[in-house]
Design a protein around this motif. Structure first.
Motif, PDB file in Angstrom:
ATOM      1  N   VAL A 285      53.653 -19.778 162.513  1.00 45.09           N
ATOM      2  CA  VAL A 285      53.778 -18.856 163.698  1.00 45.09           C
ATOM      3  C   VAL A 285      55.191 -19.108 163.963  1.00 45.09           C
ATOM      4  CG1 VAL A 285      53.152 -18.641 166.081  1.00 45.09           C
ATOM      5  CG2 VAL A 285      51.640 -19.382 164.621  1.00 45.09           C
ATOM      6  N   ALA A 286      55.726 -17.704 164.368  1.00 44.74           N
ATOM      7  CA  ALA A 286      57.333 -18.008 164.783  1.00 44.74           C
ATOM      8  C   ALA A 286      57.312 -17.366 166.294  1.00 44.74           C
ATOM      9  CB  ALA A 286      58.175 -17.245 163.902  1.00 44.74           C
ATOM     10  N   ALA A 287      58.173 -17.658 166.953  1.00 49.86           N
ATOM     11  CA  ALA A 287      58.549 -17.359 168.554  1.00 49.86           C
ATOM     12  C   ALA A 287      59.628 -16.197 168.104  1.00 49.86           C
ATOM     13  CB  ALA A 287      59.033 -18.242 169.396  1.00 49.86           C
ATOM     14  N   ILE A 288      59.592 -14.967 168.588  1.00 50.02           N
ATOM     15  CA  ILE A 288      60.602 -14.097 168.295  1.00 50.02           C
ATOM     16  C   ILE A 288      61.760 -14.182 169.606  1.00 50.02           C
ATOM     17  CG2 ILE A 288      61.344 -11.532 167.765  1.00 50.02           C
ATOM     18  CD1 ILE A 288      59.513 -13.239 165.886  1.00 50.02           C
ATOM     19  N   ASP A 289      63.159 -14.243 169.339  1.00 49.68           N
ATOM     20  CA  ASP A 289      64.001 -13.819 170.216  1.00 49.68           C
ATOM     21  C   ASP A 289      64.722 -12.473 170.093  1.00 49.68           C
ATOM     22  OD1 ASP A 289      66.330 -14.076 171.807  1.00 49.68           O
ATOM     23  OD2 ASP A 289      66.645 -16.092 171.404  1.00 49.68           O
ATOM     24  N   TYR A 290      64.227 -11.544 170.924  1.00 52.80           N
ATOM     25  CA  TYR A 290      64.616 -10.153 170.748  1.00 52.80           C
ATOM     26  C   TYR A 290      66.386 -10.251 171.026  1.00 52.80           C
ATOM     27  CZ  TYR A 290      60.195  -8.984 169.399  1.00 52.80           C
ATOM     28  OH  TYR A 290      58.803  -8.910 169.016  1.00 52.80           O
ATOM     29  N   ALA A 291      66.819 -10.902 171.987  1.00 53.46           N
ATOM     30  CA  ALA A 291      68.013 -10.703 172.488  1.00 53.46           C
ATOM     31  C   ALA A 291      69.085 -11.388 171.556  1.00 53.46           C
ATOM     32  CB  ALA A 291      68.384 -11.656 173.812  1.00 53.46           C
ATOM     33  N   ALA A 292      68.775 -12.464 171.069  1.00 54.75           N
ATOM     34  CA  ALA A 292      69.499 -13.118 169.768  1.00 54.75           C
ATOM     35  C   ALA A 292      69.029 -12.524 168.400  1.00 54.75           C
ATOM     36  CB  ALA A 292      69.389 -14.477 169.730  1.00 54.75           C
ATOM     37  N   GLU A 293      68.201 -11.508 168.364  1.00 59.93           N
ATOM     38  CA  GLU A 293      67.761 -11.056 166.992  1.00 59.93           C
ATOM     39  C   GLU A 293      67.633 -12.183 165.950  1.00 59.93           C
ATOM     40  OE1 GLU A 293      70.663  -8.084 165.513  1.00 59.93           O
ATOM     41  OE2 GLU A 293      70.116  -6.749 167.345  1.00 59.93           O
ATOM     42  N   ASP A 294      66.829 -13.108 166.548  1.00 56.94           N
ATOM     43  CA  ASP A 294      66.618 -14.445 165.782  1.00 56.94           C
ATOM     44  C   ASP A 294      65.109 -14.853 165.894  1.00 56.94           C
ATOM     45  OD1 ASP A 294      66.995 -16.608 163.975  1.00 56.94           O
ATOM     46  OD2 ASP A 294      67.923 -17.719 165.574  1.00 56.94           O
ATOM     47  N   TYR A 295      64.599 -15.709 165.191  1.00 60.16           N
ATOM     48  CA  TYR A 295      63.333 -16.458 165.507  1.00 60.16           C
ATOM     49  C   TYR A 295      63.307 -17.915 164.920  1.00 60.16           C
ATOM     50  CZ  TYR A 295      62.908 -15.861 160.144  1.00 60.16           C
ATOM     51  OH  TYR A 295      63.210 -15.954 158.804  1.00 60.16           O
ATOM     52  N   ARG A 296      62.180 -18.731 165.424  1.00 55.00           N
ATOM     53  CA  ARG A 296      62.233 -19.913 165.123  1.00 55.00           C
ATOM     54  C   ARG A 296      60.504 -20.314 164.799  1.00 55.00           C
ATOM     55  NH1 ARG A 296      60.068 -22.166 169.639  1.00 55.00           N
ATOM     56  NH2 ARG A 296      60.461 -21.468 171.751  1.00 55.00           N
ATOM     57  N   PHE A 297      60.308 -21.010 163.770  1.00 53.53           N
ATOM     58  CA  PHE A 297      58.976 -21.595 163.509  1.00 53.53           C
ATOM     59  C   PHE A 297      58.438 -22.263 164.688  1.00 53.53           C
ATOM     60  CE2 PHE A 297      60.242 -19.355 159.524  1.00 53.53           C
ATOM     61  CZ  PHE A 297      59.058 -18.722 159.310  1.00 53.53           C
ATOM     62  N   LEU A 298      57.017 -22.390 164.763  1.00 50.58           N
ATOM     63  CA  LEU A 298      56.662 -23.185 165.964  1.00 50.58           C
ATOM     64  C   LEU A 298      55.605 -24.222 165.403  1.00 50.58           C
ATOM     65  CD1 LEU A 298      55.742 -20.647 168.669  1.00 50.58           C
ATOM     66  CD2 LEU A 298      57.797 -22.084 168.318  1.00 50.58           C
ATOM     67  N   PRO A 299      55.412 -25.172 165.862  1.00 50.93           N
ATOM     68  CA  PRO A 299      54.608 -26.428 165.397  1.00 50.93           C
ATOM     69  C   PRO A 299      53.179 -26.292 165.749  1.00 50.93           C
ATOM     70  CG  PRO A 299      55.842 -27.143 167.304  1.00 50.93           C
ATOM     71  CD  PRO A 299      56.314 -25.841 166.976  1.00 50.93           C
ATOM     72  N   SER A 300      52.791 -25.225 166.604  1.00 49.55           N
ATOM     73  CA  SER A 300      51.419 -24.972 166.846  1.00 49.55           C
ATOM     74  C   SER A 300      51.291 -23.560 167.331  1.00 49.55           C
ATOM     75  CB  SER A 300      51.001 -25.897 167.846  1.00 49.55           C
ATOM     76  OG  SER A 300      51.799 -25.602 169.157  1.00 49.55           O
ATOM     77  N   VAL A 301      50.182 -23.130 167.447  1.00 49.96           N
ATOM     78  CA  VAL A 301      49.941 -21.668 167.922  1.00 49.96           C
ATOM     79  C   VAL A 301      50.095 -21.667 169.343  1.00 49.96           C
ATOM     80  CG1 VAL A 301      47.904 -19.847 168.170  1.00 49.96           C
ATOM     81  CG2 VAL A 301      48.200 -21.318 166.165  1.00 49.96           C
TER      82      VAL A 301
END
Length: 153
Positions: A134-150
């Motif tokens: 699962v990844a959280a999407i950061d639209y402002a930064a045009e980036d994403y980060r993987f999460l440790p849980s749903v």
């Protein structure tokens, strides 16, 4: 960015919750969200396990989940595997399912991100039933980060 670790959702524990029947030479599974019997293909098996996880463990509202919903991407009709809406009916989580034998890769994540174009969900998830990310999407930064849980609903 370091290589993300797959989430340990233990989806196989939901296998006994699936309603399965034989119709001639076909194995069918009942989809509780769509309220219909479907041919039990490997990808459908993963999709049904994930639905049980999202509704049972994560307490996502079944009425806020759509399965194989049509979406237009660059004027091409596509279908999302699972799309969850938040309490305000905004797209919240997009899930791309693959058969267990299909390895997850950056291409799988790109496919989910491509489907997400018109939806702009805050969370993307990919799963083949054995591995899930699962990844959280950061639209402002045009980036994403993987999460440790749903994410919580």
């Amino acid at each position: 960015m370091s290589t993300p670790r797959p989430l340990d959702l233990r989806l196989e524990r939901f296998s006994n919750k699936l309603s399965v029947r034989i119709d001639g030479n076909r194995k069918l599974v009942f989809d509780d969200v769509r309220k219909k019997w479907l041919v039990l293909q490997p990808e459908e098996f993963v999709r049904q396990l994930l639905l049980h996880f999202l509704i049972g463990d994560m307490k996502y509202n079944r009425n806020r989940i759509t399965v194989e919903r049509g979406v237009r991407v660059n004027d091409d009709p596509r279908r999302t595997d699972i799309l969850v809406f938040d309490r305000d009916m905004r797209p919240f989580l997009l899930v791309e399912c693959k058969a267990p034998r299909v390895p997850l890769s950056t291409d799988t994540f790109r496919q989910a991100a491509h489907y997400n174009g018109p939806l702009r969900v805050p969370y993307l998830m990919i799963s083949n039933g054995r591995e899930s990310y699962v990844a959280a999407i950061d639209y402002a930064a045009e980036d994403y980060r993987f999460l440790p849980s749903v994410p919580e609903w």
